[in-house]
Design a protein around this motif. Structure first.
Motif, PDB file in Angstrom:
ATOM      1  N   SER A 222       1.013  -1.214  -0.034  1.00 54.61           N
ATOM      2  CA  SER A 222       0.132   0.146   0.002  1.00 54.61           C
ATOM      3  C   SER A 222       0.849   1.251  -0.002  1.00 54.61           C
ATOM      4  CB  SER A 222      -0.985  -0.070   1.210  1.00 54.61           C
ATOM      5  OG  SER A 222      -1.470  -1.097   1.411  1.00 54.61           O
ATOM      6  N   THR A 223       2.275   1.241  -0.319  1.00 55.97           N
ATOM      7  CA  THR A 223       2.949   2.353  -0.286  1.00 55.97           C
ATOM      8  C   THR A 223       3.358   2.584  -1.737  1.00 55.97           C
ATOM      9  OG1 THR A 223       3.906   1.787   1.859  1.00 55.97           O
ATOM     10  CG2 THR A 223       5.092   3.423   0.703  1.00 55.97           C
ATOM     11  N   LEU A 224       3.492   4.011  -1.987  1.00 51.99           N
ATOM     12  CA  LEU A 224       3.877   4.560  -3.356  1.00 51.99           C
ATOM     13  C   LEU A 224       5.075   5.394  -3.062  1.00 51.99           C
ATOM     14  CD1 LEU A 224       0.355   6.192  -4.508  1.00 51.99           C
ATOM     15  CD2 LEU A 224       1.535   3.860  -5.240  1.00 51.99           C
ATOM     16  N   SER A 225       5.913   5.345  -3.726  1.00 49.43           N
ATOM     17  CA  SER A 225       7.166   6.286  -3.686  1.00 49.43           C
ATOM     18  C   SER A 225       7.705   6.562  -5.030  1.00 49.43           C
ATOM     19  CB  SER A 225       8.246   5.438  -2.888  1.00 49.43           C
ATOM     20  OG  SER A 225       9.301   6.340  -2.520  1.00 49.43           O
ATOM     21  N   LEU A 226       8.231   8.057  -5.253  1.00 51.65           N
ATOM     22  CA  LEU A 226       8.511   8.633  -6.349  1.00 51.65           C
ATOM     23  C   LEU A 226       9.875   9.218  -6.183  1.00 51.65           C
ATOM     24  CD1 LEU A 226       5.061  10.391  -7.462  1.00 51.65           C
ATOM     25  CD2 LEU A 226       6.098   8.307  -8.183  1.00 51.65           C
ATOM     26  N   VAL A 227      10.514   9.596  -7.144  1.00 52.63           N
ATOM     27  CA  VAL A 227      11.768  10.515  -7.192  1.00 52.63           C
ATOM     28  C   VAL A 227      11.468  11.740  -7.663  1.00 52.63           C
ATOM     29  CG1 VAL A 227      14.245  10.853  -7.583  1.00 52.63           C
ATOM     30  CG2 VAL A 227      13.423   8.338  -6.733  1.00 52.63           C
ATOM     31  N   ILE A 228      11.439  12.936  -7.131  1.00 54.25           N
ATOM     32  CA  ILE A 228      11.311  14.344  -7.558  1.00 54.25           C
ATOM     33  C   ILE A 228      12.400  15.217  -7.616  1.00 54.25           C
ATOM     34  CG2 ILE A 228       8.833  14.147  -6.940  1.00 54.25           C
ATOM     35  CD1 ILE A 228       9.432  16.233  -4.774  1.00 54.25           C
TER      36      ILE A 228
ATOM     37  N   LEU B 160      10.104  20.362  -8.383  1.00 56.42           N
ATOM     38  CA  LEU B 160       9.141  19.156  -7.858  1.00 56.42           C
ATOM     39  C   LEU B 160       8.584  18.217  -8.841  1.00 56.42           C
ATOM     40  CD1 LEU B 160       7.312  21.382  -5.481  1.00 56.42           C
ATOM     41  CD2 LEU B 160       9.241  20.007  -4.834  1.00 56.42           C
ATOM     42  N   ALA B 161       9.105  18.221 -10.146  1.00 57.47           N
ATOM     43  CA  ALA B 161       8.694  17.545 -11.212  1.00 57.47           C
ATOM     44  C   ALA B 161       9.168  16.118 -10.798  1.00 57.47           C
ATOM     45  CB  ALA B 161       9.473  17.914 -12.632  1.00 57.47           C
ATOM     46  N   VAL B 162       8.400  15.208 -11.334  1.00 55.62           N
ATOM     47  CA  VAL B 162       8.540  13.673 -11.104  1.00 55.62           C
ATOM     48  C   VAL B 162       9.523  13.207 -12.008  1.00 55.62           C
ATOM     49  CG1 VAL B 162       7.389  11.449 -11.075  1.00 55.62           C
ATOM     50  CG2 VAL B 162       6.283  13.380 -10.036  1.00 55.62           C
ATOM     51  N   LEU B 163      10.730  12.456 -11.607  1.00 54.88           N
ATOM     52  CA  LEU B 163      11.739  12.102 -12.289  1.00 54.88           C
ATOM     53  C   LEU B 163      11.532  10.427 -12.674  1.00 54.88           C
ATOM     54  CD1 LEU B 163      14.657  13.906 -10.324  1.00 54.88           C
ATOM     55  CD2 LEU B 163      13.314  14.622 -12.406  1.00 54.88           C
ATOM     56  N   GLY B 164      12.187  10.092 -13.830  1.00 49.64           N
ATOM     57  CA  GLY B 164      12.188   8.826 -14.237  1.00 49.64           C
ATOM     58  C   GLY B 164      13.297   8.127 -13.766  1.00 49.64           C
ATOM     59  N   PRO B 165      13.422   6.675 -14.223  1.00 53.49           N
ATOM     60  CA  PRO B 165      14.547   5.754 -13.786  1.00 53.49           C
ATOM     61  C   PRO B 165      15.823   6.351 -13.644  1.00 53.49           C
ATOM     62  CG  PRO B 165      12.901   4.490 -14.916  1.00 53.49           C
ATOM     63  CD  PRO B 165      12.646   5.849 -15.248  1.00 53.49           C
ATOM     64  N   ARG B 166      16.688   6.046 -12.718  1.00 54.87           N
ATOM     65  CA  ARG B 166      18.218   6.332 -12.631  1.00 54.87           C
ATOM     66  C   ARG B 166      18.317   8.077 -12.657  1.00 54.87           C
ATOM     67  NH1 ARG B 166      21.136   2.018 -12.263  1.00 54.87           N
ATOM     68  NH2 ARG B 166      20.310  -0.012 -12.746  1.00 54.87           N
TER      69      ARG B 166
END
Lengths: 563, 556
Positions: A374-380, A385-391
């Motif tokens: 139930s946990t979401l995690s992002l890299v920004i 504050l833009a959401v970043l992609g892999p690596r």
């Protein structure tokens, strides 16, 4: 679209886990009813059964309500080392519908004063070896103090090496509002019906930060329940498992993995007050310990023990932890010895332990793992504050049932720590990292100013604020420096007042600090300089000093994993 | 020395499990408190929450105590197909401190009489479609009958194919002593404070045997708790599991692995009262079923069904069963579709399901597995009773916390079934088998006379006793015969009375049987003979006839 990491989800575990809609105390109630004769805690050879555990919890809760006036929603300070009494007190406070404020037993009076004042706390439960630090507050801010002697719960003869604080007999401490644990329980008072539900205040661990004074992280029974249940399920905790409790329980990792999870699952906690690698080896062998969550520095110490081969540790089924990255060579030694992969995880006081854990069947090294149930995690990008992609490296943000409600009485700090992304509220961790194509997260650096010394988080701003109280100090900047054993340790870069130059030694500063702050915060290295680098606005450029320090060593600080 | 099989023990599981010291009803209480809004059951797309289940159990327990006079330790009969009402009735009986006496919905009046009389029961929960079997006993053995209508719990619109007997609306019943389920609930009684303890009688489960009339296995809350918790842990139940309940709840496999394990963990039970491969496939795909306790023939059916190819069965994490062996080809196909091995296990009504289980990571086919939590097993020489070594064939005996207390009021049978070895009480299973060098057990043959037809246990002595009531039969023996679908089936070898020879058809014997015994017991084959082979002492040599029947056929 399914998140990338679902492909590596632990088999048999749900992506979303329904959470018990009860207080945490209900977990103890069910386990005690089911397993009254089973050992809840084994403490240097002495067992406390679940039946006796609950009996003591209820009696202490009765005392808290009837003698100490504790009401629903009140905060109660829990200032104790790992001990059966810590666990009993934790659940007694919950049973009394109040909120636990657990604080590091290394704190000194002045630090305690902040917790007591900030949390409007009038009742404290402490160990007798720590009472000297509490005494100045007792009878004034603190109306009631319950003082425990750990030896009350360590009565069976044993050949184990027992720490002094545990062996010490009960002292007949006296004072206004001071009650010995033993006497409080002897009253046999029963608590009123339990009222707290999932949304009542449950526990408030304090964390410092970039602004100086520690802030309280507000957790409800619901947030605490989530990492209790999902975190335990993730590492396949089961009734009749035996868990080694070597992590301090005032801190969220020990609190959840070594206390609240085993109590929910009906497991047994083999408890240590002080870390000692030989005692740990002996306990694992003697009680056939299955699970051990620790901090990598503890695991490193354990595995580097030249006596390790004396102990049969083949009962181990899970070893893992967080706090700092596990060096590859040590993880390999663990694998060679036990066939077990060290399972790293990641979480903060604000998330009451894990938001990320490695899937046991496909763990990566020096890796935080994947977001748990139930946990979401992002890299920004921390600026745009833009959401970043892999690596792509940025700030790790998380959303989940374990995220705290906010900082106690700090609406601005609370507002600053949450960010809305696509209608979902995410918590900003302040940690820099990235995720890979599989959806595993890695930490790169900390955005926030913090030193991780053997897992103890030292907040430079707080230490600096205290150092400024030293009469000879004009300016001070605290940075991290490499330490062979602690990974990172605390360094003070100090500008002395003109009159004190050449008259104050580094040791004088260190000695003075020992009397003012918890030992883990005390600078281990003091460097005197003429000036500190400043920005145009006059801010001390700590980052510049830190980078200079880092360049002195061939590698960056051990807990900062390179991309 | 550690038992050999410990080397193959699942790494993440403890070797010992402490059995919860509470009643079974406490499991429901905890789950209802923890997960009040979560679906406890799904019945043809209609859901019943844990809070509602708990509430209805209380109401029904109140009715039992206040209107049926049920007291602590009383036995209450429960005759229903798998349904929400079965679960409510089961837990209501326990909540009223009484013992559940579940019986097969296939039982007919003659058989029911035995349960009422043997167990001294006077109250019965019965489904509307089975009420005709109970009705003749009202006012006699049965003082109170609570009649349930399955369709009361099918409230949502559904496209699923529902058998007529389940769809049927409530019929008016005006017989004295009988009350409808909804009226019993509407009476709105509260139960007394629960008084039952872990060692109180919780269920009497009847099993037949070599001696004719079926015997009641006495199980306490504690013995039942042993295998439901052990099953939940071994099969990896979590709070989010969904169990597909196709195995009947009246029988230990469905009772423990579909119903009770789910209630304990707070999982959801997707109920299927009448086996239908299409509906089963729908439920797995629609509700993400994770656990499925069954008999291997159900897996065979599901995999053969044309709709299955388009359905996502990947949610399944554990398929568990026993009672009959799994054909290797089917197990292979199952592995290809779901990535899991069929988990074979072994147990009996006397041991409230499993004594032996295969570990998920090292499951073997056509194998019973090895002794599960806190269970010891040996193979003994059935004559000398001496323990035998690896790969020596003998009778399997078991010792563990799940073993029944004994047969209800049958000291004679108890004396036969229990033996003492090294100071421990072992139960004789009556099954012939062996264990290998790794400690895995294999069944060879049954020592006892029993026919296992798709997991339904048919006891020849009981069928013979009934057939002897047929006016034209002089002598009869019932044996096992090979059957492509059921594995084995029931065959009667009949000697007719002289004057009836040549005048009675096999079909008429079967037709008569259908009226006198549960359908699964009815002989599928009837062969007429002039005489039956007898031993020197005059005993009918059924084994010789059976061996003839199985000549050249490999027994699974």
């Amino acid at each position: 679209m399914e998140p990338d990491h679902y492909r590596f989800w632990p088999p048999g575990l749900p992506h979303d886990m329904p959470m018990p809609q009860t207080s945490l105390y209900a977990n103890l109630e069910a386990t005690a009813k089911r397993f009254p004769a089973k050992a809840a805690v084994i403490y240097y050879g002495t067992s406390l059964t679940y039946g006796a555990f609950k009996r003591d919890v209820d009696a202490l809760a009765g005392f808290l309500q009837q003698r100490a006036g504790v009401k629903r929603g009140d905060r109660v300070l829990l200032f104790m080392q790992n001990s059966p009494q810590f666990i009993v007190a934790f659940y007694a406070i919950l049973r009394a519908d109040a909120m636990v404020v657990p604080v590091n037993p290394m704190n000194l009076t002045e630090e305690l004063r902040h917790f007591v004042e900030d949390g409007d706390i009038t009742v404290a439960i402490t160990g007798q070896e720590l009472f000297a630090q509490v005494r100045p507050l007792s009878g004034t801010e603190l109306k009631h103090v319950v003082v425990a002697a750990y030896s009350d719960y360590c009565s069976a003869p044993t050949d184990l090496k027992i720490p002094d604080a545990v062996a010490a007999p009960r002292e007949p401490l006296r004072g206004k509002g001071v009650t010995l644990w033993h006497d409080a329980l002897a009253e046999g008072l029963q608590p009123a019906p339990h009222l707290a539900g999932p949304d009542d205040l449950c526990v408030m661990p304090y964390t410092s930060g970039t602004t100086g004074k520690p802030k309280g992280c507000i957790h409800t029974h619901r947030t605490v329940m989530s990492t209790t249940v999902a975190g335990g399920a993730w590492v396949e905790m089961a009734p009749d498992h035996v868990i080694l409790g070597s992590m301090p329980m005032f801190h969220v990792t020990g609190m959840q993995c070594s206390m609240n999870q085993p109590i929910y699952f009906g497991s047994t906690i083999v408890l240590m007050t002080r870390w000692d690698r030989d005692t740990a080896g002996e306990l694992i062998q003697r009680y056939k310990v299955n699970g051990w969550t620790n901090i990598s520095t503890m695991a490193i110490d354990f595995l580097s023990n030249p006596n390790l081969s004396r102990y049969d540790i083949s009962s181990m089924q899970h070893i893992g932890g967080g706090g700092a990255a596990m060096p590859e060579a040590v993880a390999q030694r663990l694998l060679d010895l036990t066939g077990l992969t060290y399972i790293e995880g990641y979480g903060l006081s604000e998330t009451i332990a894990p938001t990320h854990i490695n899937p046991p069947q496909r763990a990566k090294k020096q890796c935080l793992g994947i977001p748990i149930c139930s946990t979401l995690s992002l890299v920004i990008n921390p600026d745009t504050l833009a959401v970043l992609g892999p690596r792509e490296t940025g700030e790790i943000v998380s959303h989940g049932p374990q995220v705290f409600l906010g900082y106690w009485k700090k609406p601005e700090a609370t507002a600053a720590t949450f960010i809305d992304i696509g209608g979902v509220s995410y918590f900003r961790t302040g940690d820099l990292g990235y995720r890979d194509e599989d959806g595993y997260f890695f930490i790169v650096d900390r955005l926030k100013r913090m030193i991780n010394a053997s897992g103890y988080k030292v907040w430079p701003a707080e230490v600096e604020a205290m150092l400024y109280d030293h009469e000879a100090v004009r300016e001070a900047c605290i940075i991290g420096t490499l330490d062979a054993r602690r990974g990172e340790t605390v360094k003070a870069v100090v500008v002395l007042k003109d009159a004190s130059r050449g008259r104050v030694a580094a040791d004088d500063i260190i000695e003075w600090a020992r009397g003012k702050m918890a030992a883990y915060k005390v600078p281990r290295v003091v460097e005197f300089v003429d000036t500190l680098p400043k920005s145009a606005t006059g801010k001390v450029q700590w980052r510049l000093l830190q980078e200079t320090e880092n360049r002195k060593f061939s590698e960056p600080a051990a807990n900062n994993t390179k991309t | 020395m550690e038992p050999k099989h410990f080397a193959h023990w699942p790494k993440h599981l403890p070797r010992h499990l402490t059995v919860p010291a509470t009643t079974l009803h406490y499991n429901l209480e905890v789950s209802a408190r923890r997960f009040p809004d979560k679906a406890a059951t799904i019945f043809y797309d209609s859901k019943l929450s844990y809070a509602e289940l708990f509430r209805q159990v209380d109401l029904m327990a109140g009715f039992l105590q206040n209107r049926c006079g049920v007291r602590k330790g009383d036995r209450v009969i429960l005759q229903m197909q798998n349904s929400p009402q079965f679960i409510i009735a089961y837990y209501a009986i326990l909540r009223a401190d009484a013992a559940v006496l579940p019986v097969s919905p296939m039982h007919v009046t003659d058989e029911l009489v035995h349960y009422f009389e043997d167990a001294g029961a006077s109250t019965v929960f019965v489904a509307q479609d089975l009420y005709a079997q109970v009705k003749p006993l009202l006012g006699k053995q049965a003082k109170h009958a609570i009649v349930a209508t399955y369709s009361d719990y099918i409230k949502e619109e559904t496209a699923l194919e529902i058998p007529d007997f389940l769809k049927a609306p409530q019929k008016v019943i005006n017989d004295p002593g009988a009350v409808s389920w909804v009226d019993a609930m509407a009476a709105d009684y509260k139960p007394l404070q629960a008084a039952a303890q872990a060692d109180d009688l919780a269920a009497i489960l009847y099993t037949s045997g070599t001696t004719g009339k079926s015997k009641g296995c006495m199980h306490t809350h504690r013995t039942i708790m042993t295998t439901l918790v052990g099953g939940a842990v071994w099969e990896g139940f979590t709070v989010d599991s969904v169990a597909l309940a196709t195995a009947p709840f009246f029988h230990v496999t469905g009772m423990q692995h579909s119903m009770n394990a789910s209630i304990y963990t707070g999982a959801t039970i997707a109920i299927l009262p009448r086996w239908n491969a299409d509906v089963a496939g729908y439920m797995i795909a629609r509700y993400g079923c994770t656990h499925w306790a069954n008999v291997p023939t159900m897996v065979v059916d599901l995999l053969a069904h044309p709709a299955t190819a388009d359905r996502d069965l990947s949610s399944l994490t554990n398929i568990f069963g026993g009672g009959a062996s799994m054909p290797e080809a089917v197990a292979q196909k199952l592995f290809e579709l779901c990535g899991i091995n069929y988990m074979e296990a072994y147990g009996m009504t006397e041991t409230i399901s499993q004594t032996h289980m295969n570990p998920a990571h090292k499951a073997r086919k056509q194998c019973l597995g090895f002794p599960t939590f806190d269970t010891e097993s040996l193979v003994i020489d059935p004559e000398t009773l001496q323990p035998l070594g690896p790969n020596q064939q003998g009778e399997i005996v078991v010792h563990g916390p799940q073993v029944m207390q004994g047969y209800w009021q049958r000291p004679d049978a108890n004396a036969e079934v229990f033996i003492e070895i090294d100071g421990k009480r072992f139960m004789r299973t009556g099954d012939l088998g062996r264990y290998d060098a790794d400690g895995y057990y294999y069944i060879a043959d049954r020592l006892k006379r029993m026919i296992n037809a798709s997991g339904y246990k048919v006891w020849p002595a009981e069928v013979e006793a009934t057939l002897y009531k047929h006016p034209d039969i002089r002598e009869v023996t019932v044996i096992s015969a090979p059957d492509a679908r059921r594995g084995e089936t029931v065959k009667a070898v009949v000697v007719l009375k002289d004057e009836r020879m040549g005048q009675v058809s096999a079909e008429s014997i079967m037709e008569w049987s259908r009226g006198h015994m549960a359908a699964y017991k009815v002989p599928r084959l009837v062969q007429f003979a002039e005489t039956l082979p007898r031993s020197a002492s005059g005993k009918i040599q059924w084994r010789a006839l059976q061996e003839l029947e199985w000549e050249g056929v490999e027994r699974r």
